[in-house]
Design a protein around this motif. Structure first.
Motif, PDB file in Angstrom:
ATOM      1  N   THR A  21       0.363  -1.445   0.594  1.00 24.26           N
ATOM      2  CA  THR A  21       0.026  -0.054   0.206  1.00 24.26           C
ATOM      3  C   THR A  21       0.939   0.857  -0.025  1.00 24.26           C
ATOM      4  N   ALA A  22       1.755   0.944   0.375  1.00 25.33           N
ATOM      5  CA  ALA A  22       2.470   2.466   1.132  1.00 25.33           C
ATOM      6  C   ALA A  22       3.900   2.945  -0.455  1.00 25.33           C
ATOM      7  N   ARG A  23       3.843   1.570  -0.892  1.00 23.61           N
ATOM      8  CA  ARG A  23       3.966   2.071  -3.210  1.00 23.61           C
ATOM      9  C   ARG A  23       3.860   2.052  -3.843  1.00 23.61           C
ATOM     10  N   LEU A  24       2.394   1.829  -3.380  1.00 18.83           N
ATOM     11  CA  LEU A  24       1.220   2.340  -3.923  1.00 18.83           C
ATOM     12  C   LEU A  24       0.654   3.562  -4.564  1.00 18.83           C
ATOM     13  N   SER A  25       0.919   4.293  -2.861  1.00 23.37           N
ATOM     14  CA  SER A  25       0.590   5.032  -2.487  1.00 23.37           C
ATOM     15  C   SER A  25       1.469   5.949  -3.228  1.00 23.37           C
ATOM     16  N   ARG A  26       2.400   5.938  -2.920  1.00 22.82           N
ATOM     17  CA  ARG A  26       3.348   6.912  -3.590  1.00 22.82           C
ATOM     18  C   ARG A  26       3.798   7.161  -4.389  1.00 22.82           C
ATOM     19  N   ILE A  27       3.462   6.529  -5.612  1.00 19.29           N
ATOM     20  CA  ILE A  27       3.021   5.925  -6.495  1.00 19.29           C
ATOM     21  C   ILE A  27       1.956   7.019  -6.959  1.00 19.29           C
ATOM     22  N   VAL A  28       0.613   6.584  -6.831  1.00 19.96           N
ATOM     23  CA  VAL A  28      -0.387   7.403  -6.954  1.00 19.96           C
ATOM     24  C   VAL A  28      -0.543   8.927  -6.463  1.00 19.96           C
ATOM     25  N   GLN A  50      11.512   9.234 -16.740  1.00 19.10           N
ATOM     26  CA  GLN A  50      11.104   8.424 -15.504  1.00 19.10           C
ATOM     27  C   GLN A  50       9.690   8.789 -16.077  1.00 19.10           C
ATOM     28  N   THR A  51       8.721   9.555 -16.216  1.00 13.98           N
ATOM     29  CA  THR A  51       7.544   9.009 -17.051  1.00 13.98           C
ATOM     30  C   THR A  51       7.385   7.684 -17.417  1.00 13.98           C
ATOM     31  N   GLU A  52       7.714   7.505 -17.603  1.00 17.65           N
ATOM     32  CA  GLU A  52       7.542   6.024 -18.549  1.00 17.65           C
ATOM     33  C   GLU A  52       7.790   5.079 -17.468  1.00 17.65           C
ATOM     34  N   ASN A  53       9.193   5.531 -16.396  1.00 12.54           N
ATOM     35  CA  ASN A  53       9.012   4.519 -15.270  1.00 12.54           C
ATOM     36  C   ASN A  53       8.036   4.881 -14.044  1.00 12.54           C
ATOM     37  N   LEU A  54       7.439   5.706 -14.696  1.00 14.44           N
ATOM     38  CA  LEU A  54       6.620   5.798 -13.195  1.00 14.44           C
ATOM     39  C   LEU A  54       4.630   4.658 -13.891  1.00 14.44           C
ATOM     40  N   VAL A  55       5.176   5.251 -14.624  1.00 11.05           N
ATOM     41  CA  VAL A  55       3.496   4.032 -15.371  1.00 11.05           C
ATOM     42  C   VAL A  55       3.792   2.303 -15.621  1.00 11.05           C
ATOM     43  N   LEU A  56       5.319   2.469 -15.636  1.00 14.04           N
ATOM     44  CA  LEU A  56       5.743   1.163 -15.225  1.00 14.04           C
ATOM     45  C   LEU A  56       5.177   0.561 -14.038  1.00 14.04           C
ATOM     46  N   GLU A  57       6.016   1.000 -12.897  1.00 11.04           N
ATOM     47  CA  GLU A  57       6.185   0.818 -11.681  1.00 11.04           C
ATOM     48  C   GLU A  57       4.324   1.149 -11.030  1.00 11.04           C
ATOM     49  N   PHE A  58       4.024   1.863 -11.634  1.00 10.15           N
ATOM     50  CA  PHE A  58       2.222   1.940 -11.438  1.00 10.15           C
ATOM     51  C   PHE A  58       2.082   0.486 -11.636  1.00 10.15           C
ATOM     52  N   ASP A  59       1.940  -0.185 -12.338  1.00  7.63           N
ATOM     53  CA  ASP A  59       1.476  -1.484 -13.259  1.00  7.63           C
ATOM     54  C   ASP A  59       2.366  -2.525 -11.959  1.00  7.63           C
ATOM     55  N   GLU A  60       3.086  -2.277 -11.573  1.00 13.99           N
ATOM     56  CA  GLU A  60       3.312  -3.509 -11.008  1.00 13.99           C
ATOM     57  C   GLU A  60       3.396  -3.179  -9.239  1.00 13.99           C
ATOM     58  N   ALA A  61       2.866  -1.703  -8.902  1.00 13.89           N
ATOM     59  CA  ALA A  61       2.608  -1.632  -7.545  1.00 13.89           C
ATOM     60  C   ALA A  61       1.015  -2.456  -7.905  1.00 13.89           C
ATOM     61  N   ALA A  64       0.680  -5.905  -7.580  1.00 16.67           N
ATOM     62  CA  ALA A  64       1.177  -6.368  -6.255  1.00 16.67           C
ATOM     63  C   ALA A  64       0.279  -6.317  -5.203  1.00 16.67           C
ATOM     64  N   TRP A  65      -0.470  -4.885  -5.127  1.00 20.28           N
ATOM     65  CA  TRP A  65      -1.483  -4.360  -4.229  1.00 20.28           C
ATOM     66  C   TRP A  65      -2.878  -5.306  -4.102  1.00 20.28           C
ATOM     67  N   VAL A  66      -2.965  -5.714  -5.494  1.00 21.43           N
ATOM     68  CA  VAL A  66      -4.610  -5.990  -5.770  1.00 21.43           C
ATOM     69  C   VAL A  66      -3.819  -7.688  -5.322  1.00 21.43           C
ATOM     70  N   GLU A  67      -2.734  -8.774  -6.058  1.00 23.56           N
ATOM     71  CA  GLU A  67      -3.376  -9.957  -5.478  1.00 23.56           C
ATOM     72  C   GLU A  67      -2.497 -10.376  -3.990  1.00 23.56           C
ATOM     73  N   GLY A  68      -2.232  -8.816  -3.386  1.00 22.82           N
ATOM     74  CA  GLY A  68      -1.671  -8.924  -2.174  1.00 22.82           C
ATOM     75  C   GLY A  68      -2.328  -8.802  -0.897  1.00 22.82           C
ATOM     76  N   PHE A  69      -3.570  -7.755  -1.234  1.00 26.49           N
ATOM     77  CA  PHE A  69      -4.452  -7.985  -0.109  1.00 26.49           C
ATOM     78  C   PHE A  69      -5.195  -9.241   0.367  1.00 26.49           C
ATOM     79  N   THR A  70      -5.681  -8.326   1.994  1.00 26.54           N
ATOM     80  CA  THR A  70      -6.351 -10.300   2.560  1.00 26.54           C
ATOM     81  C   THR A  70      -7.513  -9.473   3.058  1.00 26.54           C
TER      82      THR A  70
END
Length: 143
Positions: A21-28, A50-61, A64-70
């Motif tokens: 969640t921290a990673r996702l929130s930082r990116i959003v 940097q912009t493209e990397n942010l988009v890629l990082e959003f996708d990964e984060a 991971a967030w969706v797959e990991g929430f309980t």
């Protein structure tokens, strides 16, 4: 929505959340932030792509967030995140190199839409920009 400029040291979410969640929130928060002005972007020590990397990082984060929430988040929160994901996916699918320039990041309607959608996510989750020095919530942006 206005907020701190992308790359600002103040793009950190409030403590007490899991790593995904921290990673996702930082990116959003970074996606919702106003882009640097032309003069500031020349002075910044950002990396090309940097912009493209942010988009890629959003996708990964996001994945991971969706797959990991309980515990399921609220429906409105999920829908808002899906809107950001869909907007970014459409931009990538367009294969328009012009969307990935610093000028486009500041001026293109697609990026204005990304910032608005990301801002809605920030509001729905109640994420806040905090000062990394003293941990206090910043007044500007997503409060």
């Amino acid at each position: 929505m206005t907020g701190p400029e992308a790359g600002s040291p103040m793009l950190r979410v409030t403590r007490g959340v899991d790593a995904a969640t921290a990673r996702l929130s930082r990116i959003v928060l970074a996606l919702a932030a106003s882009p640097p002005s032309p003069g500031a972007s020349r002075r910044a020590k950002g990396l090309p792509g940097q912009t493209e990397n942010l988009v890629l990082e959003f996708d990964e984060a996001y994945t991971a967030w969706v797959e990991g929430f309980t515990v399921l988040p609220e429906e409105a929160q999920l829908i808002a995140l899906q809107r950001v994901d869909r907007q970014l996916a459409e931009m990538v699918a367009a294969k328009d190199a012009g969307l990935w320039t610093e000028q486009a990041h500041r001026e293109a309607g697609a990026w204005h839409e990304v910032r608005a959608l990301a801002g809605a996510v920030v509001e729905l989750f109640g994420w806040r920009v905090v000062d990394p020095v003293d941990g206090s919530a910043a007044d500007e942006g997503t409060s």
